[in-house]
Write an enzyme that holds these catalytic residues in place. Structure first.
Site, PDB file in Angstrom:
ATOM      1  N   GLU A  95       0.808  -1.218   0.000  1.00  0.00           N
ATOM      2  CA  GLU A  95       0.000   0.000   0.000  1.00  0.00           C
ATOM      3  C   GLU A  95       0.841   1.268   0.000  1.00  0.00           C
ATOM      4  O   GLU A  95       0.511   2.250  -0.670  1.00  0.00           O
ATOM      5  CB  GLU A  95      -0.937  -0.010   1.214  1.00  0.00           C
ATOM      6  CG  GLU A  95      -2.006  -1.107   1.177  1.00  0.00           C
ATOM      7  CD  GLU A  95      -1.506  -2.486   1.571  1.00  0.00           C
ATOM      8  OE1 GLU A  95      -0.309  -2.622   1.962  1.00  0.00           O
ATOM      9  OE2 GLU A  95      -2.295  -3.440   1.509  1.00  0.00           O
TER      10      GLU A  95
ATOM     11  N   HIS B  50     -10.590  -4.421  10.631  1.00  0.00           N
ATOM     12  CA  HIS B  50     -11.162  -4.549   9.290  1.00  0.00           C
ATOM     13  C   HIS B  50     -12.499  -3.835   9.140  1.00  0.00           C
ATOM     14  O   HIS B  50     -13.254  -4.131   8.233  1.00  0.00           O
ATOM     15  CB  HIS B  50     -11.326  -6.029   8.900  1.00  0.00           C
ATOM     16  CG  HIS B  50     -10.064  -6.658   8.398  1.00  0.00           C
ATOM     17  ND1 HIS B  50      -8.942  -6.810   9.182  1.00  0.00           N
ATOM     18  CD2 HIS B  50      -9.733  -7.151   7.187  1.00  0.00           C
ATOM     19  CE1 HIS B  50      -7.986  -7.389   8.471  1.00  0.00           C
ATOM     20  NE2 HIS B  50      -8.436  -7.602   7.260  1.00  0.00           N
TER      21      HIS B  50
HETATM   22  C1  LIG Z   1      -1.760  -4.402   4.787  1.00  0.00           C
HETATM   23  C2  LIG Z   1      -2.757  -5.357   4.258  1.00  0.00           C
HETATM   24  N1  LIG Z   1      -3.070  -5.323   2.965  1.00  0.00           N
HETATM   25  C3  LIG Z   1      -3.977  -6.182   2.467  1.00  0.00           C
HETATM   26  C4  LIG Z   1      -4.583  -7.100   3.259  1.00  0.00           C
HETATM   27  C5  LIG Z   1      -5.631  -8.051   2.684  1.00  0.00           C
HETATM   28  N2  LIG Z   1      -5.136  -9.417   2.690  1.00  0.00           N
HETATM   29  C6  LIG Z   1      -5.456 -10.275   3.665  1.00  0.00           C
HETATM   30  S1  LIG Z   1      -4.732 -11.762   3.467  1.00  0.00           S
HETATM   31  C7  LIG Z   1      -3.996 -11.290   2.027  1.00  0.00           C
HETATM   32  C8  LIG Z   1      -3.128 -12.234   1.277  1.00  0.00           C
HETATM   33  C9  LIG Z   1      -1.949 -12.609   2.068  1.00  0.00           C
HETATM   34  O1  LIG Z   1      -1.206 -13.574   1.393  1.00  0.00           O
HETATM   35  P1  LIG Z   1      -0.065 -14.360   2.141  1.00  0.00           P
HETATM   36  O2  LIG Z   1       0.736 -13.424   2.968  1.00  0.00           O
HETATM   37  O3  LIG Z   1       0.645 -15.146   1.124  1.00  0.00           O
HETATM   38  O4  LIG Z   1      -0.838 -15.303   3.165  1.00  0.00           O
HETATM   39  P2  LIG Z   1      -1.869 -16.486   2.826  1.00  0.00           P
HETATM   40  O5  LIG Z   1      -3.217 -15.882   2.852  1.00  0.00           O
HETATM   41  O6  LIG Z   1      -1.528 -17.043   1.507  1.00  0.00           O
HETATM   42  O7  LIG Z   1      -1.715 -17.466   3.925  1.00  0.00           O
HETATM   43  C10 LIG Z   1      -4.328  -9.979   1.729  1.00  0.00           C
HETATM   44  C11 LIG Z   1      -3.854  -9.261   0.544  1.00  0.00           C
HETATM   45  C12 LIG Z   1      -4.237  -7.096   4.617  1.00  0.00           C
HETATM   46  N3  LIG Z   1      -4.792  -7.953   5.482  1.00  0.00           N
HETATM   47  N4  LIG Z   1      -3.315  -6.230   5.098  1.00  0.00           N
END
Ligand SMILES: Cc1ncc(C[n+]2csc(CCOP(=O)(O)OP(=O)(O)O)c2C)c(N)n1
Ligand SMILES: [Mg+2]
Lengths: 339, 344
Positions: free
Chosen positions: B60, B130
């Site tokens: 972001e 959230h």
């Molecule tokens: C700062 C921020 N940006 C966006 C999100 C939305 N978000 C939640 S989980 C996720 C994906 C995360 O992927 P990863 O770190 O690979 O974990 P996984 O879900 O695959 O276990 C996103 C983009 C968030 N929670 N926090």
């Protein structure tokens, strides 16, 4: 099939020489985590747990392999997909289930929900769903441990998607330059929400090389082989405790269910990954693989495995009943703990 | 005029703006998913392809700087945050840079007209990190325009306005609104930034409301009408710049003011409007101003707490009755059933 073709590519496979009692412990811990997650996912469909939930089914090997290698005083921070780490570190099962049901017996008294878990009594400091926070937090706890001359280690579990956030690299650099006792565990499940790795990182990216660029020693592990994870964590922890500073583990694994929620992607006709890819990874189930190794090593019989399974099922059944009977938070307590 | 959904209106505004201005592109987490930010980016992707609508990694802070850099050389980037809360990581770029760009270079460095869209979460235990609603924090800073469309026509109209504006605009969209429907012109009719709308006329009391609370206020006003109370509802639409004239005219007419906001009270939008009335319409006020905001704690998850955390139409209507001294009213719960179960 994208993810699986690159697999397995671990730098050091399991040695097969883990002490029997540890091997058994790894299996039983995973079985318990798997059963808890599968039960919760099934119950989630009843729509009584009102909290967005990221299930970790399929990823138990990483959580259990690392947590079993820790000492009781070590602390863990985790992210949104946190049930596996919470349980593997010994977090209260009732605390988890009641939290999802929004009850007072929840580990965060029903205030935090699935993504804000804590059990300080076992060193599970907290899960936080804003990506990257947990990495900085673990580095901060490691700073405190180093200030006190303690041999305690802080661990951060995070996804490969989180490696797209800048805070991760600021934290890596700081941990490295100050040789802090922190274990950085990246669960590479190849997707962030529905975005595959290739759209987010240059092809051929090795996350370990990113850590190495900060002079953090790094190892890639088959995250679905709990023994390999355990041994890699042990090696990393030994180096940390010897004062060598932060260590990075990349654990390749795979999430079976949708990003958030209890369904399989195919049930919702999502197309960002194929059903074949999911099923191929389900064939690499970390729990089954550990069970087969126990049988092969003669450390358990099929009847023994079945008995352990019955035990975790019985425990979970009782805990679910207890959680559902737990009181709702009283509205008069809304303002408790604001300051 | 046909009725369409809020999400469709957002989409239509975006598509029409992109047709006119080839410099507009859309990026952020999930903008190119089939779900397309509740359908608001799907058509833009279909029409203009992945060169102009593309996913971004979770980054972001840098992404906002990248958008500003692209805007500095002539593009019009739209960044979408699936939740307001993730936008905190972008605050440095938004506030220390985008908001001040034009001013601090004395107008000599051009402008950086980025558009930042962000979703406000509510319900199903989305919880402390959230479901925040950041209008007051953003509107504090001169140079950022902050808008909160409550109805489909303004979802489209403010999107169109933002995408021709000469400086950065933040559009905050409430998750509860995407499936609501309302009349929306087919042509590209912009809603002026900085103009509130009187969405229901009345004489007894003014309810100034933001976003989802405008929707709730309208519902409350209808219930109050059955009870013989004539409530005027002002949908503020723009938080900054604030349309003081429309608010003050209404307060001077009714002499009573409720301000209903989707966030907290302290240093918040509801306090701002209360101060405005106290300062500039004091002589018209027949009762103290009443602020309706979130309970003063982080958003709890448990259903029993969420229920008392969020004010709704009932809260607004009851406050109005109290202000009017209507102790005889038998108005009960008027909140609509909350069927929200995701997707988030
Ligand atoms: C700062 C921020 N940006 C966006 C999100 C939305 N978000 C939640 S989980 C996720 C994906 C995360 O992927 P990863 O770190 O690979 O974990 P996984 O879900 O695959 O276990 C996103 C983009 C968030 N929670 N926090
Ligand atoms: Mg991932």
């Amino acid at each position: 099939m994208r993810a699986i073709s690159s697999f397995p590519d671990p730098e050091q496979p399991a040695t097969g020489r883990i002490p029997p009692e540890v091997e058994v412990g790894l299996y039983r811990n995973m079985l318990r985590v798997r059963n808890a997650e599968e039960t919760l996912a099934a119950l989630y469909r009843e729509k009584e747990m009102r909290t967005p939930t990221h299930f970790g089914v399929g990823q138990e090997g990483v959580a259990v392999g690392v947590c079993e290698a820790l000492l009781p005083g070590d602390v863990v921070y985790t992210h949104h997909r946190c049930h596996t780490h919470y349980l593997a570190k010994g977090g209260s099962l009732l605390g988890l289930v009641a939290e999802l049901y929004g009850r007072e017996d929840g580990c965060s008294r029903g205030r935090g929900g699935s993504v804000h878990l804590t059990d300080r009594s076992v060193g599970l400091m907290g899960s936080s769903p804003i990506l990257g926070q947990g990495v900085a937090l673990a580095v901060g706890s490691a700073l405190a441990f180093k200030m006190d001359g303690a041999s305690t280690v802080a661990v951060s579990f995070f996804g490969e998607g989180t490696c797209d956030e800048g805070v991760v690299y600021e934290s890596f650099n700081y941990a490295s330059v100050n040789k802090l006792p922190v274990l950085l565990v990246c669960e590479n499940n190849f997707y962030a929400t529905e975005s595959p790795l290739e759209t987010r990182q240059p092809s051929g990216t090795r996350l370990c090389d990113r850590a190495r660029a900060f002079q953090i020693s790094a190892e890639k592990v088959d995250g679905n082989d709990v023994a390999a994870v355990y041994e890699a964590a042990q090696r990393a922890l030994a180096r940390i405790r010897a004062g060598e500073g932060p260590q990075f583990l990349e654990c390749e694994t795979y999430r079976w269910l949708e990003h958030v929620g209890p369904m399989f992607d195919h049930e919702l006709a999502r197309t960002y990954r194929t059903r074949e890819e999911v099923e191929a990874w389900m064939q690499r189930c970390p729990v089954k693989r550990a069970g087969h190794r126990l049988l092969a090593r003669g450390l358990a019989t099929q009847a023994g495995l079945d008995e352990w399974r019955r035990e975790v099922v019985d425990e979970m059944t009782a805990v679910v009943a207890q959680a559902k009977a737990s009181p709702w938070p009283d509205p008069s307590t809304l303002f408790e703990n604001v300051y | 005029m046909r009725n369409i959904k809020y999400s469709e209106a957002l989409s239509e505004g975006l598509v029409q703006a992109m047709e006119r201005d080839p410099g507009i592109f859309v990026t952020g987490i999930a903008v190119d998913y089939p779900s397309g930010i509740f359908g608001s980016t799907t058509e833009a992707l279909r029409r203009f392809g992945p060169k102009r609508v593309f996913d971004a990694p979770a980054m972001e802070n840098a992404l906002t700087g990248i958008a500003i850099g692209a805007a500095a050389v002539g593009k019009r980037p739209v960044i979408v945050h699936p939740r307001n809360d993730f936008m905190f990581l972008a605050y440095d770029m938004m506030i220390n840079l985008a908001a001040k760009w034009k001013y601090m270079y004395g107008g000599n460095a051009g402008s950086v007209p980025i558009v930042v869209r962000a979703v406000i979460g509510k319900g199903w235990g989305q919880g402390a990190s959230h479901s925040q609603s950041l209008q007051s924090t953003l509107a504090h800073f001169p140079g950022l325009s902050v808008v909160m469309p409550a109805f489909p026509a303004d979802a489209k109209g403010l999107t169109l306005a933002a995408l021709t504006h000469g400086s950065p605009v933040v559009i905050l969209e409430h998750r509860s609104l995407y499936d609501t429907t309302g009349p929306v012109p087919e042509e590209a009719v912009a809603t002026p930034i900085g103009k509130a709308a009187v969405i229901r006329e009345g004489t007894d009391i003014t309810i100034v409301a933001t976003s989802f609370m405008a929707y709730e206020a309208l519902h409350a006003a209808q219930a109050l009408a059955d009870d013989g109370v004539s409530a005027e509802v002002v949908d503020v639409r723009s938080i900054r710049p604030l349309d003081e004239a429309t608010i003050l005219a209404s307060v001077r007419k009714t002499g009573r003011l409720i301000v209903a906001d989707t966030s907290w009270e302290l240093c918040g939008f509801s306090s701002e409007v209360a101060a405005l009335a106290a300062e500039k319409a004091f002589e018209s006020l027949k009762a103290p101003v009443r602020r309706i905001a979130l309970a003063d704690c982080p958003a709890p998850v448990s259903h029993t707490l969420e229920k008392v955390f969020y004010p709704g139409a009932t809260t607004i209507a009851k406050a109005a009755l109290v202000m009017l001294g209507r102790r005889d009213s038998r108005l009960g719960e008027i909140d609509r059933a909350d069927h929200f179960k995701g997707p988030y």
